[in-house]
Write an enzyme that holds these catalytic residues in place. Structure first.
Site, PDB file in Angstrom:
ATOM      1  N   ALA A 129       0.872  -1.170   0.000  1.00  0.00           N
ATOM      2  CA  ALA A 129       0.000   0.000   0.000  1.00  0.00           C
ATOM      3  C   ALA A 129       0.910   1.221   0.000  1.00  0.00           C
ATOM      4  O   ALA A 129       2.064   1.151   0.448  1.00  0.00           O
ATOM      5  CB  ALA A 129      -0.894  -0.021   1.227  1.00  0.00           C
ATOM      6  N   GLY A 160       0.613  -4.966   0.904  1.00  0.00           N
ATOM      7  CA  GLY A 160      -0.566  -5.011   0.044  1.00  0.00           C
ATOM      8  C   GLY A 160      -0.314  -5.726  -1.280  1.00  0.00           C
ATOM      9  O   GLY A 160      -1.246  -6.259  -1.884  1.00  0.00           O
ATOM     10  N   GLU A 200      -0.592  -9.334  -0.497  1.00  0.00           N
ATOM     11  CA  GLU A 200      -2.020  -9.584  -0.240  1.00  0.00           C
ATOM     12  C   GLU A 200      -2.811  -9.625  -1.547  1.00  0.00           C
ATOM     13  O   GLU A 200      -3.713 -10.449  -1.717  1.00  0.00           O
ATOM     14  CB  GLU A 200      -2.568  -8.502   0.708  1.00  0.00           C
ATOM     15  N   GLU A 248       4.694  -5.190   7.477  1.00  0.00           N
ATOM     16  CA  GLU A 248       3.960  -4.145   8.217  1.00  0.00           C
ATOM     17  C   GLU A 248       4.499  -3.905   9.618  1.00  0.00           C
ATOM     18  O   GLU A 248       4.400  -2.791  10.142  1.00  0.00           O
ATOM     19  CB  GLU A 248       2.470  -4.505   8.293  1.00  0.00           C
TER      20      GLU A 248
HETATM   21  N1  CO8 Z   1       4.574   3.215  -0.766  1.00  0.00           N
HETATM   22  C1  CO8 Z   1       4.967   4.392  -1.287  1.00  0.00           C
HETATM   23  N2  CO8 Z   1       6.128   4.540  -1.952  1.00  0.00           N
HETATM   24  C2  CO8 Z   1       6.919   3.457  -2.098  1.00  0.00           C
HETATM   25  C3  CO8 Z   1       6.561   2.195  -1.575  1.00  0.00           C
HETATM   26  C4  CO8 Z   1       5.313   2.094  -0.877  1.00  0.00           C
HETATM   27  N3  CO8 Z   1       4.872   0.935  -0.372  1.00  0.00           N
HETATM   28  N4  CO8 Z   1       7.543   1.310  -1.849  1.00  0.00           N
HETATM   29  C5  CO8 Z   1       8.472   2.004  -2.532  1.00  0.00           C
HETATM   30  N5  CO8 Z   1       8.119   3.297  -2.680  1.00  0.00           N
HETATM   31  C6  CO8 Z   1       8.856   4.380  -3.363  1.00  0.00           C
HETATM   32  C7  CO8 Z   1      10.039   4.837  -2.550  1.00  0.00           C
HETATM   33  O1  CO8 Z   1       9.644   5.791  -1.591  1.00  0.00           O
HETATM   34  C8  CO8 Z   1      10.924   5.421  -3.642  1.00  0.00           C
HETATM   35  O2  CO8 Z   1      10.438   6.716  -3.968  1.00  0.00           O
HETATM   36  P1  CO8 Z   1      11.519   7.907  -4.237  1.00  0.00           P
HETATM   37  O3  CO8 Z   1      12.263   7.479  -5.472  1.00  0.00           O
HETATM   38  O4  CO8 Z   1      10.642   9.114  -4.458  1.00  0.00           O
HETATM   39  O5  CO8 Z   1      12.369   7.988  -3.018  1.00  0.00           O
HETATM   40  C9  CO8 Z   1      10.650   4.532  -4.834  1.00  0.00           C
HETATM   41  O6  CO8 Z   1       9.419   3.861  -4.560  1.00  0.00           O
HETATM   42  C10 CO8 Z   1      11.712   3.476  -5.045  1.00  0.00           C
HETATM   43  O7  CO8 Z   1      11.864   2.749  -3.837  1.00  0.00           O
HETATM   44  P2  CO8 Z   1      13.276   2.571  -3.083  1.00  0.00           P
HETATM   45  O8  CO8 Z   1      14.193   3.696  -3.428  1.00  0.00           O
HETATM   46  O9  CO8 Z   1      12.981   2.334  -1.634  1.00  0.00           O
HETATM   47  O10 CO8 Z   1      13.779   1.235  -3.785  1.00  0.00           O
HETATM   48  P3  CO8 Z   1      14.788   0.154  -3.153  1.00  0.00           P
HETATM   49  O11 CO8 Z   1      15.176  -0.724  -4.292  1.00  0.00           O
HETATM   50  O12 CO8 Z   1      15.866   0.836  -2.366  1.00  0.00           O
HETATM   51  O13 CO8 Z   1      13.890  -0.690  -2.117  1.00  0.00           O
HETATM   52  C11 CO8 Z   1      11.924  -1.848  -1.370  1.00  0.00           C
HETATM   53  C12 CO8 Z   1      12.807  -1.447  -2.586  1.00  0.00           C
HETATM   54  C13 CO8 Z   1      12.708  -2.814  -0.464  1.00  0.00           C
HETATM   55  C14 CO8 Z   1      10.685  -2.521  -1.935  1.00  0.00           C
HETATM   56  C15 CO8 Z   1      11.568  -0.566  -0.576  1.00  0.00           C
HETATM   57  O14 CO8 Z   1      11.045   0.398  -1.476  1.00  0.00           O
HETATM   58  C16 CO8 Z   1      10.533  -0.784   0.499  1.00  0.00           C
HETATM   59  O15 CO8 Z   1      10.862  -1.302   1.554  1.00  0.00           O
HETATM   60  N6  CO8 Z   1       9.284  -0.362   0.227  1.00  0.00           N
HETATM   61  C17 CO8 Z   1       8.203  -0.454   1.198  1.00  0.00           C
HETATM   62  C18 CO8 Z   1       7.740  -1.856   1.368  1.00  0.00           C
HETATM   63  C19 CO8 Z   1       6.663  -1.929   2.420  1.00  0.00           C
HETATM   64  O16 CO8 Z   1       6.870  -1.664   3.584  1.00  0.00           O
HETATM   65  N7  CO8 Z   1       5.462  -2.324   1.974  1.00  0.00           N
HETATM   66  C20 CO8 Z   1       4.339  -2.515   2.879  1.00  0.00           C
HETATM   67  C21 CO8 Z   1       3.542  -1.264   2.958  1.00  0.00           C
HETATM   68  S1  CO8 Z   1       2.294  -1.432   4.215  1.00  0.00           S
HETATM   69  C22 CO8 Z   1       1.073  -2.261   3.468  1.00  0.00           C
HETATM   70  O17 CO8 Z   1       1.158  -2.619   2.335  1.00  0.00           O
HETATM   71  C23 CO8 Z   1      -0.138  -2.542   4.293  1.00  0.00           C
HETATM   72  C24 CO8 Z   1      -1.275  -3.042   3.417  1.00  0.00           C
HETATM   73  C25 CO8 Z   1      -2.549  -2.904   4.084  1.00  0.00           C
HETATM   74  C26 CO8 Z   1      -3.000  -1.490   4.103  1.00  0.00           C
HETATM   75  C27 CO8 Z   1      -4.258  -1.369   4.769  1.00  0.00           C
HETATM   76  C28 CO8 Z   1      -4.840  -0.018   4.688  1.00  0.00           C
HETATM   77  C29 CO8 Z   1      -4.717   0.835   5.900  1.00  0.00           C
END
Ligand code: CO8
Length: 262
Positions: free
Chosen positions: A70, A115, A118, A138
């Site tokens: 998400a 997400g 999921e 999460e």
């Molecule tokens: N949301 C928003 N932006 C994201 C997300 C995300 N989930 N994942 C990556 N991005 C963005 C980064 O901020 C970055 O943006 P920018 O270039 O502007 O800085 C861009 O994508 C590229 O990402 P990275 O530079 O971080 O790329 P890396 O190769 O270094 O890392 C990863 C890749 C490991 C995937 C890393 O991006 C990461 O850890 N992302 C988040 C993963 C995460 O925690 N996902 C779970 C989110 S919580 C969730 O999904 C709950 C679902 C249920 C929701 C229920 C509703 C309330």
């Protein structure tokens, strides 16, 4: 299909009866915000309105991510009630995919986190590229999964493995995900779409009504006791005898020809 309708996804009919939905926000690794969920919901309505639709494939754009979760930027501003509404939005869409009358197959081409994992688990099954990574991170964000992760992961890999993955937030490789029964097949990334299309074409040639009833049996039967689930199977088996596909399928066998289910 009017490509102008969508900003965050692409929807194309790639072959007869085979639709491909691509989540298309590569700059944020295809993270899901409310608008993307809404567009996906509209895309599902477009697909279901086509009586010729047989398979829906879902993938992410680019080579790095299926869906990295998400959208954290979107979620960071939500109140508790807005968070709940966002979770319900996703839950509703994902449940809709699960109960859709055609198979929905996830082509996981990279990160499937939170997400994204999921979403993939709400599809009927998953094909993954060799660089795919699955996880529910999460716990690193101070929240629980919100799109069904605690429930579907547990059903798919069992309580103790789901618990380990959920409380550590660690990623699983595609290979490990396959060993644990989350993923059906792993392919080198450049071949993933081609393999997905091959499989979709195979499904599209079968009886659509038989597939619809079979999917309903598998989905609904999981929440029933065995007696009632078996009663439901005999009922739907009986129902399938009322369909043109049953007449065509059995006639084709007896006439030693290929069935044409139309
Ligand atoms: N949301 C928003 N932006 C994201 C997300 C995300 N989930 N994942 C990556 N991005 C963005 C980064 O901020 C970055 O943006 P920018 O270039 O502007 O800085 C861009 O994508 C590229 O990402 P990275 O530079 O971080 O790329 P890396 O190769 O270094 O890392 C990863 C890749 C490991 C995937 C890393 O991006 C990461 O850890 N992302 C988040 C993963 C995460 O925690 N996902 C779970 C989110 S919580 C969730 O999904 C709950 C679902 C249920 C929701 C229920 C509703 C309330």
């Amino acid at each position: 299909l009017d490509p102008e309708t969508f900003n965050n996804i692409l929807l194309e009919q790639v072959r007869d009866g085979v639709y491909l939905l691509t989540i298309n926000r590569p700059k944020v690794l295809n993270a899901l915000n409310a608008q993307t969920l809404e567009e996906m919901n509209n895309a599902v309505s477009t697909v279901t309105a086509d009586k010729g639709a047989r398979v829906l494939l879902i993938t992410g754009s680019g080579e790095k991510a299926f869906v990295a979760g998400a959208d954290i930027a979107h979620m960071s501003n939500l109140s508790p009630l807005e968070g709940k509404a966002f979770a319900e939005h996703g839950m509703h869409l994902f449940r809709r995919l699960e109960t859709l009358g055609i198979p929905v197959v996830a082509l996981v081409n990279g990160y499937a986190l939170g997400g994204g994992c999921e979403l993939a688990m709400s599809c009927d099954f998953i094909l993954a590229s060799d660089n795919a990574k699955f996880g529910q991170p999460e716990v690193n964000l101070g929240v629980t999964p919100g799109f069904g992760g605690t429930q579907r992961l547990t059903r798919l890999v069992g309580t103790s493995m789901a618990m380990e993955l959920l409380v550590t937030g660690r990623n699983m490789s595609a290979e490990e995900a396959m060993q644990r029964g989350l993923v059906n097949h792993v392919y080198p990334q450049p071949q993933l779409l081609e393999e997905g299309l091959k499989l979709a074409s195979m499904i599209a040639g079968k009886s659509g009504t038989a597939i619809q009833l079979t999917k309903e049996l598998v989905q609904r039967g999981q929440d029933l006791d065995l007696d009632n689930a078996c009663i439901m199977e005999s009922d739907l088996f009986g129902l399938s005898f009322s369909t043109p596909d049953r007449a065509e399928g059995m006639a084709a066998f007896l006439e030693s020809r290929k069935p044409n289910f139309g």
